[in-house]
Design an enzyme around this catalytic site. Structure first.
Site, PDB file in Angstrom:
ATOM      1  N   ARG A 230      33.594  28.195  46.610  1.00 54.96           N
ATOM      2  CA  ARG A 230      32.824  27.187  47.006  1.00 54.96           C
ATOM      3  C   ARG A 230      33.797  26.165  47.518  1.00 54.96           C
ATOM      4  O   ARG A 230      34.556  25.713  47.014  1.00 54.96           O
ATOM      5  CB  ARG A 230      31.998  26.599  45.930  1.00 54.96           C
ATOM      6  CG  ARG A 230      31.204  25.361  46.314  1.00 54.96           C
ATOM      7  CD  ARG A 230      30.220  24.881  45.210  1.00 54.96           C
ATOM      8  NE  ARG A 230      31.120  24.335  44.021  1.00 54.96           N
ATOM      9  CZ  ARG A 230      31.516  22.923  43.980  1.00 54.96           C
ATOM     10  NH1 ARG A 230      31.665  22.220  44.993  1.00 54.96           N
ATOM     11  NH2 ARG A 230      32.123  22.587  42.905  1.00 54.96           N
TER      12      ARG A 230
ATOM     13  N   PHE B 126      37.484  16.177  52.463  1.00 55.59           N
ATOM     14  CA  PHE B 126      37.516  16.919  51.542  1.00 55.59           C
ATOM     15  C   PHE B 126      37.925  18.256  51.603  1.00 55.59           C
ATOM     16  O   PHE B 126      37.972  18.757  52.934  1.00 55.59           O
ATOM     17  CB  PHE B 126      36.134  17.128  50.956  1.00 55.59           C
ATOM     18  CG  PHE B 126      35.806  16.670  49.261  1.00 55.59           C
ATOM     19  CD1 PHE B 126      35.854  15.339  49.217  1.00 55.59           C
ATOM     20  CD2 PHE B 126      35.599  17.307  48.328  1.00 55.59           C
ATOM     21  CE1 PHE B 126      35.846  14.702  47.878  1.00 55.59           C
ATOM     22  CE2 PHE B 126      35.854  16.774  46.910  1.00 55.59           C
ATOM     23  CZ  PHE B 126      35.544  15.659  46.744  1.00 55.59           C
TER      24      PHE B 126
ATOM     25  N   GLN C  44      35.555  29.517  39.967  1.00 55.47           N
ATOM     26  CA  GLN C  44      36.246  28.693  40.666  1.00 55.47           C
ATOM     27  C   GLN C  44      37.033  27.871  39.540  1.00 55.47           C
ATOM     28  O   GLN C  44      36.448  27.704  38.699  1.00 55.47           O
ATOM     29  CB  GLN C  44      35.461  28.016  41.633  1.00 55.47           C
ATOM     30  CG  GLN C  44      36.377  26.885  42.404  1.00 55.47           C
ATOM     31  CD  GLN C  44      35.586  26.008  43.273  1.00 55.47           C
ATOM     32  OE1 GLN C  44      34.771  24.900  43.040  1.00 55.47           O
ATOM     33  NE2 GLN C  44      35.654  26.602  44.539  1.00 55.47           N
TER      34      GLN C  44
ATOM     35  N   ARG D 135      39.834  25.387  47.368  1.00 55.63           N
ATOM     36  CA  ARG D 135      40.497  25.068  45.997  1.00 55.63           C
ATOM     37  C   ARG D 135      40.917  26.413  45.339  1.00 55.63           C
ATOM     38  O   ARG D 135      41.989  26.196  44.686  1.00 55.63           O
ATOM     39  CB  ARG D 135      39.171  24.920  45.211  1.00 55.63           C
ATOM     40  CG  ARG D 135      38.437  23.319  45.319  1.00 55.63           C
ATOM     41  CD  ARG D 135      37.305  23.173  44.686  1.00 55.63           C
ATOM     42  NE  ARG D 135      36.988  21.713  44.970  1.00 55.63           N
ATOM     43  CZ  ARG D 135      35.594  21.454  44.343  1.00 55.63           C
ATOM     44  NH1 ARG D 135      34.965  22.143  43.760  1.00 55.63           N
ATOM     45  NH2 ARG D 135      35.189  19.985  44.676  1.00 55.63           N
TER      46      ARG D 135
ATOM     47  N   LEU E 132      38.104  16.642  34.639  1.00 52.29           N
ATOM     48  CA  LEU E 132      38.170  16.600  36.242  1.00 52.29           C
ATOM     49  C   LEU E 132      38.903  15.511  37.020  1.00 52.29           C
ATOM     50  O   LEU E 132      38.443  14.406  36.549  1.00 52.29           O
ATOM     51  CB  LEU E 132      36.705  17.140  36.817  1.00 52.29           C
ATOM     52  CG  LEU E 132      37.102  17.524  38.415  1.00 52.29           C
ATOM     53  CD1 LEU E 132      37.841  18.739  38.383  1.00 52.29           C
ATOM     54  CD2 LEU E 132      35.771  17.423  38.924  1.00 52.29           C
TER      55      LEU E 132
ATOM     56  N   HIS F 278      39.241  24.685  39.526  1.00 54.97           N
ATOM     57  CA  HIS F 278      39.322  23.466  40.068  1.00 54.97           C
ATOM     58  C   HIS F 278      41.061  23.184  40.093  1.00 54.97           C
ATOM     59  O   HIS F 278      41.345  23.253  39.067  1.00 54.97           O
ATOM     60  CB  HIS F 278      38.842  22.085  39.885  1.00 54.97           C
ATOM     61  CG  HIS F 278      38.653  21.121  40.746  1.00 54.97           C
ATOM     62  ND1 HIS F 278      39.657  20.233  41.105  1.00 54.97           N
ATOM     63  CD2 HIS F 278      37.649  20.575  41.710  1.00 54.97           C
ATOM     64  CE1 HIS F 278      39.402  19.417  41.965  1.00 54.97           C
ATOM     65  NE2 HIS F 278      38.385  19.295  42.260  1.00 54.97           N
TER      66      HIS F 278
ATOM     67  N   GLU G 162      38.559  16.091  43.471  1.00 57.80           N
ATOM     68  CA  GLU G 162      39.099  16.258  44.817  1.00 57.80           C
ATOM     69  C   GLU G 162      39.164  14.917  45.722  1.00 57.80           C
ATOM     70  O   GLU G 162      39.855  14.773  46.744  1.00 57.80           O
ATOM     71  CB  GLU G 162      38.254  17.594  45.711  1.00 57.80           C
ATOM     72  CG  GLU G 162      39.236  18.320  46.763  1.00 57.80           C
ATOM     73  CD  GLU G 162      38.731  19.462  47.082  1.00 57.80           C
ATOM     74  OE1 GLU G 162      38.497  19.968  48.235  1.00 57.80           O
ATOM     75  OE2 GLU G 162      38.088  20.361  45.958  1.00 57.80           O
TER      76      GLU G 162
ATOM     77  N   HIS H   8      35.915  25.359  36.781  1.00 60.44           N
ATOM     78  CA  HIS H   8      35.080  24.621  37.267  1.00 60.44           C
ATOM     79  C   HIS H   8      33.812  24.897  37.861  1.00 60.44           C
ATOM     80  O   HIS H   8      32.542  24.210  37.564  1.00 60.44           O
ATOM     81  CB  HIS H   8      35.763  23.694  38.449  1.00 60.44           C
ATOM     82  CG  HIS H   8      35.014  22.711  39.092  1.00 60.44           C
ATOM     83  ND1 HIS H   8      34.535  21.395  38.515  1.00 60.44           N
ATOM     84  CD2 HIS H   8      34.664  22.452  40.245  1.00 60.44           C
ATOM     85  CE1 HIS H   8      34.111  20.817  39.187  1.00 60.44           C
ATOM     86  NE2 HIS H   8      34.089  21.161  40.311  1.00 60.44           N
TER      87      HIS H   8
END
Length: 574
Positions: free
Chosen positions: A389, A115, A235, A281, A247, A237, A250, A347
């Site tokens: 994050r 990730f 954030q 991100r 979404l 995404h 990821e 996100h």
């Protein structure tokens, strides 16, 4: 109606349910949720939960700590991050014993995958750290925890909207809610109240967040005089389905998917040559928008391609089924054969209600505590995510600090007497409801909300500057004036969604102002907060948390130090 419990949890996502499970047997516990519990937004989480199990390759919690600190752009509190990453393995095995059906390796171990931002040897190469259940991890964990709550006969109040926090002098003594099914107002008294109400992504036009993510808990804490911490860090995404914002996890890039521009280039090699498509991100989102700005978007439009076609049908169907399903349903294309159009989508909110390491809400920069009030999950800011994050750290945060909040509440209530409050506690709320219903306002929620979302997308999203932030604040303050003339045409008591949307809009406008004010005051670029007029990180001046306080003159921004224990800030290298 007056109701009493020892512990009241507001929000039925992973943080709230994990706290509830921790308290059963020790106290009378109840959970309030604005939706049916298993519709909570935690169920939308696709990718996984990070833990340095080392099931597929060597891993260490110290590497996880370093990645999270670096990913936070050094704004995360390192004492809190260490607690989270060291507790991660216990979290995974606990969930496994509760019945979470994690994906498995051929040997039967819990499977792990790559990730973004997660590495081995302190940044040398990507590592498989995310534990997952195909691409439905949040869904299965939510269902499992809800099952545990039912097993322990925890009382639920579904479809109850939080209207107000109620205080007995300085101590939180309960909440006022609107029961959607009856139209009644409830006052629920408790010795301890946990806010686990999630984020506020619906402030933005393009978002992966569900319609319930309107920031009610954060706003009500703010209106009660409690500051909000690090709200400028929002954030985006990188891979929301164009043009919807839904979404594409990821996990798709973790399994080997790559981003391509209109020339077919794997452009992340330019922006993050070491980890490429698995960069953090904020890096990937800015890279995508830079490609679009420089006319390398697909067909001169505002998106690039996420290419999974080389992964093969078997892998996509087994490990990325939900993503593939979304693409087929909403876009009418098959990711087995065609690349997916994606663009950044709002996100996650890194900021929120400031708490200590055990979930107690803090009311100032000196660390003073609000007795009886706790927060966990996305609405809270214990600051494990700092300025940005990392993927799969969210579910870990919810579960680690949801549990810690539960442990703390069941200890703290032994010191508290039950509050003695009358029906007068709901009078101000009742007056507000009647005022909205009786006011013959000319403004409609839908038009004001759409303008708010447009302002936030234009001035408060991935790229920011002083001129734009000032225009954004002017726009939001103008909308707040218009909000005073909001009219609600639906006058019935039960199932009055228009009334609830009007109340939610008030929360959203307050939070929009807090985000833009915090962003204006931070004259540097850090993590998800990117100032084009101040493109460098300025540790000398801004290696500190922002706290935005409500005042009669509008938001007031103050600061407090970041807790640094192991890793000093380094230059950005990806």
């Amino acid at each position: 109606m007056n109701i009493k419990h020892d512990i009241l949890i507001v929000g039925a996502g992973l943080a709230g349910l994990r706290a509830a499970v921790e308290c059963v047997g020790q106290a009378d516990v109840a959970v309030v949720s604005k939706v049916f519990p298993t519709r909570s937004h935690s169920g939308a989480a696709q990718g996984g939960i990070t833990a340095s199990l080392g099931n597929e390759e060597e891993d260490q919690w110290e590497w996880h700590l370093f990645d999270t600190v670096k990913g936070s752009d050094y704004l995360g509190d390192q004492d809190a991050i260490e607690i989270m990453v060291r507790d991660a393995s216990r979290v995974i095995y606990e969930l496994e014993h509760m019945g979470v059906p994690f994906s498995r390796t051929p040997e039967g171990k819990i499977a792990q995958r790559n990730f973004g931002g997660h590495t081995r040897d302190f940044g040398k190469k990507p590592v498989k750290r995310a534990c997952y259940a195909a691409d439905r991890t949040g869904r299965v964990v939510l269902d499992t925890l809800y099952d545990q709550c039912l097993r322990h006969q925890i009382k639920f109040y579904p479809e109850n909207y939080l209207l107000s926090l109620v205080f007995d002098e300085k101590r939180c003594a309960g909440v006022a809610t609107y029961d959607l099914t009856t139209g009644e107002l409830h006052f629920i008294q408790a010795k301890a109240v946990l806010l686990a109400t999630g984020g506020c992504g619906r402030l933005y036009k393009t978002t992966s967040n569900g319609f319930a993510s309107t920031g009610d808990g954060m706003s009500l804490a703010f209106r009660s005089g409690i500051p909000l911490q690090d709200m400028e860090f929002v954030q985006f995404h990188p891979t929301g389905l164009y043009p919807l914002g839904i979404l594409a996890s990821e996990a798709a890039r973790g399994e080997g998917g790559v981003l391509r521009n209109r020339l077919g280039e794997r452009f992340m090699e330019r922006y993050a040559p070491t980890v490429k498509d698995l960069a953090a991100r904020d890096v990937v989102s800015r890279a995508i928008l830079t490609e679009i700005r420089e006319r390398r978007g697909i067909g001169a439009k505002d998106y690039v391609h996420l290419d999974l076609t080389h992964l093969g049908e078997e892998k996509i169907e087994k490990r990325l089924w939900e993503i593939a399903s979304f693409v087929r349903i909403y876009l009418g294309i098959d990711p087995v054969y065609d690349p997916i159009p994606v663009q950044p989508t709002c996100h996650y909110i890194m900021g929120g209600i400031p708490t200590d390491l055990d979930g107690r809400v803090l009311i100032n920069e000196n660390g003073s505590i609000a007795p009886g009030l706790y927060a966990a999950g996305e609405c809270a800011c214990v600051s494990v995510h700092g300025a940005n994050r990392l993927g799969c750290n969210s579910l870990l945060d919810l579960l680690v600090f949801g549990r810690r909040s539960g442990l703390t509440m069941k200890r703290d209530i032994l010191q508290y007497e039950a509050p003695i409050l009358s029906n007068g506690s709901t009078r101000s709320v009742d007056s507000k409801i009647r005022g909205l219903l009786n006011h013959q306002g000319r403004e409609k929620c839908d038009s004001v909300r759409k303008e708010m979302q447009t302002v936030m997308m234009e001035y408060g999203s991935v790229f920011r500057n002083e001129e734009g932030l000032k225009k954004g604040l002017e726009g939001i303050r103008s909308l707040k004036e218009r909000y005073k003339d909001i009219g609600v045409s639906d006058k019935k008591k039960a199932f009055n969604y228009e009334l609830m949307e009007a109340i939610e809009l008030g929360h959203q406008l307050d939070l929009s102002e807090a985000i833009l004010a915090s962003a204006l005051h931070r004259r540097e670029s850090r993590g998800a907060h990117w100032r084009e007029d101040f493109p460098q990180r300025a540790d000398r001046y801004y290696l500190k948390h922002s706290l935005v306080f409500p005042t009669p003159r509008g938001p007031e921004v103050r600061y407090k130090p970041v807790k640094i224990t192991r890793f000093q800030p380094e230059a950005r290298v990806y």
